[in-house]
Design a protein around this motif. Structure first.
Motif, PDB file in Angstrom:
ATOM      1  N   PRO A  21       0.790  -1.240   0.000  1.00  0.00           N
ATOM      2  CA  PRO A  21       0.000   0.000   0.000  1.00  0.00           C
ATOM      3  C   PRO A  21       0.819   1.286   0.000  1.00  0.00           C
ATOM      4  O   PRO A  21       0.504   2.219  -0.746  1.00  0.00           O
ATOM      5  CB  PRO A  21      -0.842  -0.120   1.276  1.00  0.00           C
ATOM      6  N   ASP A  22       1.844   1.371   0.835  1.00  0.00           N
ATOM      7  CA  ASP A  22       2.564   2.640   0.999  1.00  0.00           C
ATOM      8  C   ASP A  22       3.171   3.141  -0.301  1.00  0.00           C
ATOM      9  O   ASP A  22       3.264   4.351  -0.521  1.00  0.00           O
ATOM     10  CB  ASP A  22       3.657   2.493   2.060  1.00  0.00           C
ATOM     11  N   THR A  23       3.618   2.228  -1.153  1.00  0.00           N
ATOM     12  CA  THR A  23       4.224   2.632  -2.429  1.00  0.00           C
ATOM     13  C   THR A  23       3.244   2.511  -3.592  1.00  0.00           C
ATOM     14  O   THR A  23       3.647   2.632  -4.743  1.00  0.00           O
ATOM     15  CB  THR A  23       5.479   1.783  -2.720  1.00  0.00           C
ATOM     16  N   ARG A  24       1.947   2.259  -3.276  1.00  0.00           N
ATOM     17  CA  ARG A  24       0.909   2.116  -4.304  1.00  0.00           C
ATOM     18  C   ARG A  24       1.337   1.108  -5.364  1.00  0.00           C
ATOM     19  O   ARG A  24       1.404   1.421  -6.566  1.00  0.00           O
ATOM     20  CB  ARG A  24       0.594   3.471  -4.947  1.00  0.00           C
ATOM     21  N   GLN A  25       1.612  -0.102  -4.907  1.00  0.00           N
ATOM     22  CA  GLN A  25       2.082  -1.146  -5.813  1.00  0.00           C
ATOM     23  C   GLN A  25       1.369  -2.474  -5.530  1.00  0.00           C
ATOM     24  O   GLN A  25       0.886  -2.722  -4.420  1.00  0.00           O
ATOM     25  CB  GLN A  25       3.596  -1.358  -5.668  1.00  0.00           C
ATOM     26  N   ILE A  26       1.323  -3.287  -6.562  1.00  0.00           N
ATOM     27  CA  ILE A  26       0.973  -4.702  -6.442  1.00  0.00           C
ATOM     28  C   ILE A  26       2.104  -5.463  -7.120  1.00  0.00           C
ATOM     29  O   ILE A  26       2.443  -5.182  -8.281  1.00  0.00           O
ATOM     30  CB  ILE A  26      -0.366  -5.030  -7.133  1.00  0.00           C
ATOM     31  N   VAL A  27       2.730  -6.367  -6.407  1.00  0.00           N
ATOM     32  CA  VAL A  27       3.836  -7.138  -6.987  1.00  0.00           C
ATOM     33  C   VAL A  27       3.356  -8.559  -7.257  1.00  0.00           C
ATOM     34  O   VAL A  27       2.547  -9.112  -6.509  1.00  0.00           O
ATOM     35  CB  VAL A  27       5.075  -7.150  -6.063  1.00  0.00           C
ATOM     36  N   THR A  28       3.840  -9.126  -8.350  1.00  0.00           N
ATOM     37  CA  THR A  28       3.569 -10.527  -8.659  1.00  0.00           C
ATOM     38  C   THR A  28       4.843 -11.324  -8.415  1.00  0.00           C
ATOM     39  O   THR A  28       5.947 -10.877  -8.769  1.00  0.00           O
ATOM     40  CB  THR A  28       3.094 -10.700 -10.107  1.00  0.00           C
ATOM     41  N   VAL A  29       4.688 -12.476  -7.813  1.00  0.00           N
ATOM     42  CA  VAL A  29       5.831 -13.282  -7.384  1.00  0.00           C
ATOM     43  C   VAL A  29       5.624 -14.728  -7.819  1.00  0.00           C
ATOM     44  O   VAL A  29       4.529 -15.282  -7.668  1.00  0.00           O
ATOM     45  CB  VAL A  29       6.005 -13.214  -5.853  1.00  0.00           C
ATOM     46  N   GLU A  30       6.675 -15.322  -8.373  1.00  0.00           N
ATOM     47  CA  GLU A  30       6.637 -16.746  -8.727  1.00  0.00           C
ATOM     48  C   GLU A  30       7.063 -17.569  -7.510  1.00  0.00           C
ATOM     49  O   GLU A  30       8.017 -17.216  -6.809  1.00  0.00           O
ATOM     50  CB  GLU A  30       7.562 -17.025  -9.911  1.00  0.00           C
ATOM     51  N   VAL A  31       6.361 -18.674  -7.294  1.00  0.00           N
ATOM     52  CA  VAL A  31       6.655 -19.578  -6.169  1.00  0.00           C
ATOM     53  C   VAL A  31       7.087 -20.905  -6.762  1.00  0.00           C
ATOM     54  O   VAL A  31       6.298 -21.593  -7.404  1.00  0.00           O
ATOM     55  CB  VAL A  31       5.418 -19.764  -5.272  1.00  0.00           C
ATOM     56  N   ASN A  32       8.366 -21.304  -6.523  1.00  0.00           N
ATOM     57  CA  ASN A  32       8.819 -22.523  -7.195  1.00  0.00           C
ATOM     58  C   ASN A  32       9.665 -23.525  -6.373  1.00  0.00           C
ATOM     59  O   ASN A  32      10.507 -24.198  -6.964  1.00  0.00           O
ATOM     60  CB  ASN A  32       9.609 -22.128  -8.441  1.00  0.00           C
ATOM     61  N   PRO A  33       9.493 -23.752  -5.072  1.00  0.00           N
ATOM     62  CA  PRO A  33       8.724 -22.983  -4.105  1.00  0.00           C
ATOM     63  C   PRO A  33       9.478 -21.766  -3.541  1.00  0.00           C
ATOM     64  O   PRO A  33       8.931 -21.059  -2.710  1.00  0.00           O
ATOM     65  CB  PRO A  33       8.432 -24.003  -3.023  1.00  0.00           C
ATOM     66  N   ASP A  34      10.742 -21.556  -3.916  1.00  0.00           N
ATOM     67  CA  ASP A  34      11.409 -20.314  -3.528  1.00  0.00           C
ATOM     68  C   ASP A  34      10.744 -19.142  -4.240  1.00  0.00           C
ATOM     69  O   ASP A  34      10.118 -19.310  -5.303  1.00  0.00           O
ATOM     70  CB  ASP A  34      12.898 -20.382  -3.888  1.00  0.00           C
ATOM     71  N   LEU A  35      10.886 -17.959  -3.693  1.00  0.00           N
ATOM     72  CA  LEU A  35      10.184 -16.784  -4.203  1.00  0.00           C
ATOM     73  C   LEU A  35      11.047 -16.013  -5.196  1.00  0.00           C
ATOM     74  O   LEU A  35      12.218 -15.744  -4.935  1.00  0.00           O
ATOM     75  CB  LEU A  35       9.780 -15.869  -3.042  1.00  0.00           C
ATOM     76  N   VAL A  36      10.442 -15.657  -6.339  1.00  0.00           N
ATOM     77  CA  VAL A  36      11.133 -14.891  -7.378  1.00  0.00           C
ATOM     78  C   VAL A  36      10.212 -13.751  -7.810  1.00  0.00           C
ATOM     79  O   VAL A  36       9.066 -13.984  -8.205  1.00  0.00           O
ATOM     80  CB  VAL A  36      11.476 -15.764  -8.597  1.00  0.00           C
TER      81      VAL A  36
END
Length: 396
Positions: A254-269
């Motif tokens: 919220p603070d930076t007005r962003q939505i991030v998409t993350v791949e789970v493989n199962p580590d996060l990218v």
């Protein structure tokens, strides 16, 4: 003894009548279900046919456009061929005239032919074919397979909803199955898990949490009988998380007005960072390419595409007042509706993606919602909501 046996017989006959009535009822339901099955089968086939007809209409339109352009291109090419053949004949005739003049003994004929060549009569013959404006240079069929795949993935023919009887026993005592400590090495502050989701990645159960205090998100999984984790640092404090695909999540910052998409493989990218015009907190995935996100200022639920563009903004009213105040937690039902846990208005709201209110739930008295937070729906259609005490909420 006879009196006791008579009572036993009467009890047996009573149970006999009850079971017989139940069997008759089940037979009726069985017949009704067979009829409903045939109707639902017909509905699925009808819906599929409509979708196929729509695709075929698009195919016909594309083929008609291709034929029109191709016919025009071929017409131009044939005109070029005809014009070129005419030029060839004219050049050949002119060459024969020059050859005849060269063999002539008349100086005047040679002079006139020379003057004609000097004045450009020969080139004029070759340039007789005037070029049309807006000529077609080439025709290509361009297709975006990624876009087509997303459209096919998003195509919703419908869903099969199954409501099970007596699956969730509301009177049963909850049993703790286990506890996951979300603190990991390197955390500078006490972990504060705001939201959580679970994915199955390549057969591995993976828990993804957002850690508000440490401005990161974490994944926990077991591999080779060993509990492992990964951590992804973000630009600011993450809030809610939702599963977008089987191995992809979206998280609000919220603070930076962003939505991030993350791949789970199962580590996060980290996959992408989507800039938004509002500070979204709650989020849920509607399809693989559309999201629903909750904003407090102004209070609303927005339908977004994966580039952050607002497709629709929902601010339902009741008696002239906005029902939503703090739509901080969202989830999607099996029917595709949006459940909103609003701690500001202390109610649960169910919305359609089109903006209609399905229901609102704001009980009073002992069952009144204090500070509703996380929300989810089960396969049985039940809705589960977490609450925190007022004192705990104020200290957050």
């Amino acid at each position: 003894m006879k009196s006791e046996l008579t009572r036993n017989k009467n009890n047996l006959m009573k149970k006999y009548d009850e079971i017989e009535a139940l069997v008759d009822k089940q037979k009726t339901r069985s017949k009704e279900e067979s009829t409903r099955y045939l109707q639902m089968e017909s509905d699925i086939k009808s819906t599929t046919k409509k979708a196929i007809d729509m695709i075929k209409r698009k195919e016909r339109k594309l083929l008609d456009e291709l034929k029109e352009m191709s016919d025009e291109y071929i017409r131009q090419l044939k005109a070029d061929i005809k014009s070129g053949e005419l030029s060839i004949k004219m050049y050949q005739l002119q060459a024969e005239l020059i050859d005849h003049t060269l063999q002539s003994e008349c100086d005047m004929d040679v002079y006139e032919m020379y003057q004609g060549c000097e004045d450009g009569d020969v080139d004029a013959v070759g340039n007789a074919d005037l070029k049309e404006k807006g000529r077609i240079a080439s025709i290509m069929f361009r297709q975006d397979m990624d876009k087509l795949s997303r459209a096919v993935d998003d195509l919703q023919l419908g869903e099969i909803d199954v409501l099970y009887e007596s699956v969730l026993n509301l009177k049963a005592t909850p049993v703790l199955q286990g506890t996951l400590d979300v603190r990991v090495a390197g955390d500078g502050k006490a972990a504060h898990a705001i939201d959580i989701t679970v994915l199955v990645v390549n057969g591995t159960d993976t828990v993804v949490v957002t850690d508000f205090n440490n401005t990161n998100m974490k994944s926990f999984y077991t591999r080779n009988n060993k509990v492992s984790h990964s951590k992804l640092s973000l630009s600011s404090e993450p809030y809610c998380v939702t599963k977008v695909k089987h191995n992809q999540v979206a998280v609000t910052v919220p603070d930076t007005r962003q939505i991030v998409t993350v791949e789970v493989n199962p580590d996060l990218v980290l996959l992408s960072t989507i800039s938004t015009n509002k500070q979204y907190i709650g989020i849920t995935s509607l399809t693989s390419s559309t999201l629903a996100a909750g904003s407090q200022s102004p209070p609303c639920v927005d339908i977004l595409d994966m580039s952050g563009h607002v497709l629709r903004s929902i601010s339902p009213l009741h008696s002239g007042n906005n029902i939503l105040q703090s739509p901080s937690y969202l989830c999607t039902t099996r029917k595709g509706d949006i459940l909103v846990s609003d701690w500001g208005s202390r109610c649960i709201v169910c919305l359609t993606p089109g903006g209609d209110v399905v229901f609102t739930y704001s009980p009073t008295g002992d069952t009144a919602l204090k500070w509703p937070r996380g929300i989810t729906s089960t396969s049985t259609g039940d809705i589960l909501v977490t609450q925190v005490p007022a004192q705990s909420h104020l200290s957050d």
